[in-house]
Structures are given as C-alpha cells and as structure tokens.
Design an enzyme around this catalytic site. Structure first.
Site, PDB file in Angstrom:
ATOM      1  N   HIS A  47       0.829  -1.207   0.000  1.00 42.11           N
ATOM      2  CA  HIS A  47       0.000   0.000   0.000  1.00 42.11           C
ATOM      3  C   HIS A  47       0.866   1.261   0.000  1.00 42.11           C
ATOM      4  O   HIS A  47       0.586   2.220  -0.727  1.00 42.11           O
ATOM      5  CB  HIS A  47      -0.931   0.002   1.214  1.00 42.11           C
ATOM      6  N   HIS A  50       1.073  -4.075   9.208  1.00 39.79           N
ATOM      7  CA  HIS A  50       2.509  -3.915   8.948  1.00 39.79           C
ATOM      8  C   HIS A  50       3.219  -3.361  10.160  1.00 39.79           C
ATOM      9  O   HIS A  50       2.616  -2.693  11.014  1.00 39.79           O
ATOM     10  CB  HIS A  50       2.734  -2.968   7.756  1.00 39.79           C
TER      11      HIS A  50
END
Length: 408
Positions: free
Chosen positions: A147, A198
C-alpha cells in the site's frame, strides 16, 4: 530502425532467460533470504511495542477511516479506476499508470516472497481486516508494504503528470500538490500500522522502494510510451516478456497470494499494450476529446460507463471460460503435465501426462522455470493470465470500438 529495435528486444529477452538460468543454478532466492530474513523478522518483533502503542488510540472512527483509506489505495480500486481513466480521454496517463502499477506489483511482491518476513504477530497485535481484499493481503508476507509503495508511485506519478500537463505558474499549487501526496503517504503508513497489517520496517521498506521506482519511472516513461504507440514488434515482444515474467518470480518460503496478483496484472499489462498498439491512431492519440470539454460532456461519459462496464465483465467471463477449455487441451497435446489448484476441479491435485513427460519436465523445463518451484505447471496461472489480458484488451480496443458505433 526495425533491425536495431529487434536486436534490442532479443537482447532483453535473452537477458531475462540468462538471469533465470544463473539464478537457478546459484539458488539465489534462498541465499538472499538466508541473509535478510532473520534481521527483518527481528525488526518486526522489535516494532511490536510501537504498534501496540499506536493501537492504544483505538476508536471506531479510526478503524473505519484507515480501513476505508486502505481500500481507496488498494490494487482492486486502481484496477476499477483505470478503465474510467482510459474512457475519459486521458489515454497516456491511463496506460502509464497501468504499466507502473504492474511494475510496482511485480517488484513489491517479488521482494515480499524473496524475504518471506512475517507480518506483526496477532495477538498481541490487533489486526483489522474489514474487507475480503484485506484478508487476502494478510496472507502475504510483510516487507515491503505494498500500500505504501503503490501510493508513493501512483500518486507521485499522477501529480507529476498533472503538473506537467497544466504547467501552473503558481508555486503554491505545486507545493500543495506535493504536500497532499506526502500527507496521503503518511496516513497510509500510519494506517497500515494502526490496522496491525505492517510493522515500521515494512513501511520504511515500502517508502524507500516506492521512491526508487518512481525516480526510475520518471526517467524512462516517455521512452516506454513511445515504444508502445509507435514501436516495432510491440505485441510479440511484450507477449514474450510477459511469459518470461511468469517464471522470473521467486518461490516464497510458504505459498502466498502474491504470485496470483502478479499474474493478473502481468496479463493486464499485456492486454493494454496489445490493444493500445493496435488502436492508438483511432482511440488513444493525444487529440482525442477529453472529459468535461465541449466535445465530451458528463452525460456521454456516464453512457460510456454504463456500456463499458458490462462489456468488460462479459469479456472477462468469456476469456476465463475459453482459457479453461483451451489450456488443458494444448497442454495435453504437447505432453505438458499440469494441475489445477481451483479453476478446474477435475485437475485439482492431479497431474496430466505420462511418467516420461514428467521426468523431462523436471530435467529441462523445471531447470529453466526455477522460480515456479513446481515440477508440474499449474494451469490456473495461464487461465488467470489470459483472463485479465482479455479484460484489459477489451478496455482499450473492443469497448472503444463499441463507443464509436454508438457515437459515445
């Protein structure tokens, strides 16, 4: 000129094949993984207190905000957005963002699977997967954050294109555009940590890779675009390149969906290149009307969407059905052993082809296609590739032809 370009194409393809053979012989994927995986995994573990500290600010509004923001910059969103960009008359921007997306998807996912580093451990980290897309993303490895990488590259290139196209004299506009991209990237990075998807090292890795890829793309995008619209042997070269890229991909420590995503966008890139190269002078040149001009009004664009979306979905369905029928027949004819993970139930876990064929596959093809890590070819890869190639081709070739007939 054609002779020189042909030699350049041959040299490029031979270079990729040579890389596959050399990397296979040296077993580079496992060697690189052994050097970096432990260090990255330790960083992920060390980042856990920071993730928990950020998640202490848990609130339903933040859950919804960061989940929605992640969807807006996800691969499915870009995939749905790009056809609209083509049909709005901004063909150059659309094809460049498509190819850049494919490039980012390949490099980002390849690094993920080479390193094979875990995501933050849940629990204790709270992981929020509000959509099916997020649940699939959670099955991938962590480093780098796709992303973050994609947002840096695509939003950065979009701002570069807009500023180059309109060339505003006001320096504040340029500053505001760059500031918006930085803010967006920052929110995405914080959001991926807040959602538990993450760790900090993943975000830093995605940011660093994104800046490197964007810098490289800004230097070569004009050459790539000129080749696509006016080069020689474009479709045949790109078809060969796409085929090799299906195999020039690392085998992860454990299976992930990353290769499926790469296969899909690899097919999309081929379909876009083939379609644009064939129809550039009719539908994609720089003089075509653009949205919100006197020649191209909003109602016409809405009409294009209403016609175009069902058409490309129908082509996607037909391409998949045709590939499911065609590829097993071709494989059987050539004696290539195949299996199917999900698309063809009768081939699930099975292998077609006799024993001698399998031995030949292991000793020759497997040595060439080392990155696939398989002694049999998963026909689902070919089906997915052709399915998305057909969909992308329809976006830039079939659908604009329909628009022309309907005077849209």
């Amino acid at each position: 000129m054609e002779s020189v370009l042909t030699w350049w194409q041959v040299t490029s393809l031979c270079g990729i094949v040579s890389w596959i053979l050399v990397a296979s012989h040296l077993n580079l994927t496992k060697k690189i993984r052994s050097l970096v995986q432990f260090w990255v995994t330790r960083q992920v573990i060390n980042d856990t207190p920071l993730i928990l500290q950020i998640q202490n600010y848990q609130h339903k509004f933040l859950d919804d905000f960061f989940s929605g923001l992640s969807c807006v910059v996800s691969v499915p969103f870009y995939t749905a957005f790009l056809p609209f960009l083509f049909w709005s008359g901004h063909g150059k921007l659309a094809r460049q963002m498509t190819l850049l997306m494919a490039f980012c998807d390949y490099l980002g996912n390849a690094v993920k699977d080479v390193v094979s580093a875990p995501r933050p451990t849940s629990p204790p980290v709270r992981r929020i997967t509000a959509t099916k897309d997020e649940k699939e993303n959670a099955m991938e490895y962590g480093l780098p954050s796709s992303h973050t990488l994609n947002t840096v590259c695509l939003s950065g290139y979009l701002v570069h294109y807009i500023l180059s196209y309109y060339q505003p004299d006001n320096g504040f506009i340029k500053f505001a555009a760059v500031a918006f991209v930085c803010l967006l990237v920052g929110l995405i990075g914080i959001g991926r940590i807040y959602l538990g998807m993450h760790s900090l090292i993943d975000i830093i890795g995605g940011l660093a890779m994104g800046l490197l890829i964007l810098s490289f793309w800004l230097k070569v995008h004009e050459y790539i675009d000129n080749f696509i619209v006016s080069g020689q042997n474009v479709t045949s070269f790109w078809a060969a390149l796409s085929f090799l890229l299906l195999f020039a991909y690392p085998t992860p420590e454990f299976p992930t969906p990353s290769f499926e995503f790469h296969t899909a966008f690899n097919g999309v890139a081929l379909g876009i290149v083939a379609g644009v190269q064939q129809t550039y002078s009719q539908f994609h040149h720089e003089a075509v009307p653009r949205l919100f001009t006197s020649e191209f009004t909003g109602p016409v664009f809405i009409g294009r969407i209403l016609v175009g979306l069902p058409t490309i979905l129908l082509v996607k369905f037909c391409s998949k059905a045709l590939a499911k029928w065609m590829l097993p027949v071709i494989s059987h004819t050539l004696g290539v052993p195949i299996k199917s993970t999900s698309y063809i139930p009768m081939l699930n876990g099975s292998v077609t082809g006799n024993k001698s064929d399998k031995i030949k596959q292991t000793s020759y093809a497997h040595k060439l296609f080392f990155f696939s890590g398989q002694e049999t070819f998963d026909v689902d890869t070919g089906i997915r590739f052709l399915q998305y190639a057909g969909l992308a081709w329809s976006v830039v070739d079939l659908v604009p032809s329909v628009f022309s007939h309907l005077r849209l």
